[in-house]
Design an enzyme around this catalytic site. Structure first.
Site, PDB file in Angstrom:
ATOM      1  N   HIS A 103       0.890  -0.955  -0.150  1.00 51.70           N
ATOM      2  CA  HIS A 103      -0.165  -0.022   0.174  1.00 51.70           C
ATOM      3  C   HIS A 103       0.879   1.303   0.168  1.00 51.70           C
ATOM      4  O   HIS A 103       1.976   1.412   0.531  1.00 51.70           O
ATOM      5  CB  HIS A 103      -0.934   0.028   1.254  1.00 51.70           C
ATOM      6  CG  HIS A 103      -0.402  -0.107   2.517  1.00 51.70           C
ATOM      7  ND1 HIS A 103       0.186  -1.296   2.897  1.00 51.70           N
ATOM      8  CD2 HIS A 103       0.045   0.685   3.454  1.00 51.70           C
ATOM      9  CE1 HIS A 103       0.723  -1.318   4.276  1.00 51.70           C
ATOM     10  NE2 HIS A 103       0.665   0.112   4.530  1.00 51.70           N
ATOM     11  N   HIS A 113       0.836   5.408   0.996  1.00 48.98           N
ATOM     12  CA  HIS A 113       0.163   6.247   1.751  1.00 48.98           C
ATOM     13  C   HIS A 113       0.132   7.623   1.328  1.00 48.98           C
ATOM     14  O   HIS A 113       1.090   7.980   0.649  1.00 48.98           O
ATOM     15  CB  HIS A 113       0.911   6.610   3.277  1.00 48.98           C
ATOM     16  CG  HIS A 113       0.750   5.350   4.158  1.00 48.98           C
ATOM     17  ND1 HIS A 113      -0.194   5.158   5.150  1.00 48.98           N
ATOM     18  CD2 HIS A 113       1.605   4.349   4.096  1.00 48.98           C
ATOM     19  CE1 HIS A 113       0.107   4.200   5.965  1.00 48.98           C
ATOM     20  NE2 HIS A 113       1.304   3.450   5.311  1.00 48.98           N
TER      21      HIS A 113
HETATM   22  P1  AMP Z   1       1.720   0.303   7.318  1.00 54.66           P
HETATM   23  O1  AMP Z   1       1.933   0.738   8.896  1.00 54.66           O
HETATM   24  O2  AMP Z   1       2.245   1.048   6.394  1.00 54.66           O
HETATM   25  O3  AMP Z   1       1.395  -1.032   7.143  1.00 54.66           O
HETATM   26  O4  AMP Z   1      -0.059   0.879   7.386  1.00 54.66           O
HETATM   27  C1  AMP Z   1      -1.196   0.398   7.609  1.00 54.66           C
HETATM   28  C2  AMP Z   1      -2.054   1.169   7.638  1.00 54.66           C
HETATM   29  O5  AMP Z   1      -3.218   0.615   7.587  1.00 54.66           O
HETATM   30  C3  AMP Z   1      -2.490   1.984   9.035  1.00 54.66           C
HETATM   31  O6  AMP Z   1      -2.140   3.590   8.684  1.00 54.66           O
HETATM   32  C4  AMP Z   1      -3.409   1.645   9.428  1.00 54.66           C
HETATM   33  O7  AMP Z   1      -4.172   3.103  10.207  1.00 54.66           O
HETATM   34  C5  AMP Z   1      -4.508   1.293   8.273  1.00 54.66           C
HETATM   35  N1  AMP Z   1      -5.582   0.168   8.406  1.00 54.66           N
HETATM   36  C6  AMP Z   1      -5.521  -0.693   9.180  1.00 54.66           C
HETATM   37  N2  AMP Z   1      -6.725  -1.186   9.047  1.00 54.66           N
HETATM   38  C7  AMP Z   1      -7.446  -0.552   8.228  1.00 54.66           C
HETATM   39  C8  AMP Z   1      -8.914  -0.574   7.785  1.00 54.66           C
HETATM   40  N3  AMP Z   1      -9.761  -1.583   8.092  1.00 54.66           N
HETATM   41  N4  AMP Z   1      -9.317   0.423   7.022  1.00 54.66           N
HETATM   42  C9  AMP Z   1      -8.537   1.341   6.650  1.00 54.66           C
HETATM   43  N5  AMP Z   1      -7.153   1.696   6.971  1.00 54.66           N
HETATM   44  C10 AMP Z   1      -6.710   0.552   7.914  1.00 54.66           C
END
Ligand code: AMP
Ligand code: ZN
Length: 136
Positions: free
Chosen positions: A99, A101
């Site tokens: 993903h 951001h």
């Molecule tokens: P990372 O630390 O780059 O793996 O970021 C994962 C992101 O996913 C974090 O910013 C979380 O807040 C976000 N996240 C986790 N679960 C969900 C969800 N169900 N819907 C939207 N965002 C999510």
């Protein structure tokens, strides 16, 4: 992938606030935004991180990130945008489905720039640049 949260979002098994979708990519609001409008862009197909993501899919993610950055900047009146990707736990990756951001930044948010910058020793930058370029 069965136990992947983002795959479940793609399949509609977990709700999300979608902001963009095309054949290969999906974008939705991060559930715990750094700032309001923080958006995640994912490939619909499961890849773990940047290393496993095919180049053409990575290009599609960046194309979507550009579109979304422009929209977020305009509509949420962001002063700036961070486009980032965490790969591996050491870099802060928590969800192991690729993903990107898109994080709106405000001059007043106080998060500041990167911390812990250092200097290169004499000749070190040349050596490191050579190492990276030869591994491409
Ligand atoms: P990372 O630390 O780059 O793996 O970021 C994962 C992101 O996913 C974090 O910013 C979380 O807040 C976000 N996240 C986790 N679960 C969900 C969800 N169900 N819907 C939207 N965002 C999510
Ligand atoms: Zn997944």
């Amino acid at each position: 992938m069965d136990d992947c949260i983002f795959c479940k979002i793609v399949k509609g098994e977990i709700p999300s606030e979608k902001v963009y979708e095309d054949e290969h990519t999906l974008a939705f609001l991060d559930i715990k935004p750094v700032n309001i409008g923080h958006t995640l862009i994912i490939p619909k197909e499961h890849f773990k991180n940047i290393y496993e993501t095919p180049e053409e899919i990575a290009c599609k993610l960046i194309r979507a990130a550009k579109k979304i950055s422009m929209a977020v900047k305009k509509e949420l009146k962001a002063d700036g945008i961070n486009v980032t990707m965490n790969n591996d736990s050491a870099a802060g990756q928590v969800i192991f489905h690729t993903h990107v951001h898109v994080i709106p930044r405000l001059s007043s948010d106080g998060f500041g720039p990167w911390h812990g910058r250092r200097d290169y020793a004499d000749g070190e930058a040349k050596e490191v640049a050579k190492k990276i370029s030869q591994a491409l």
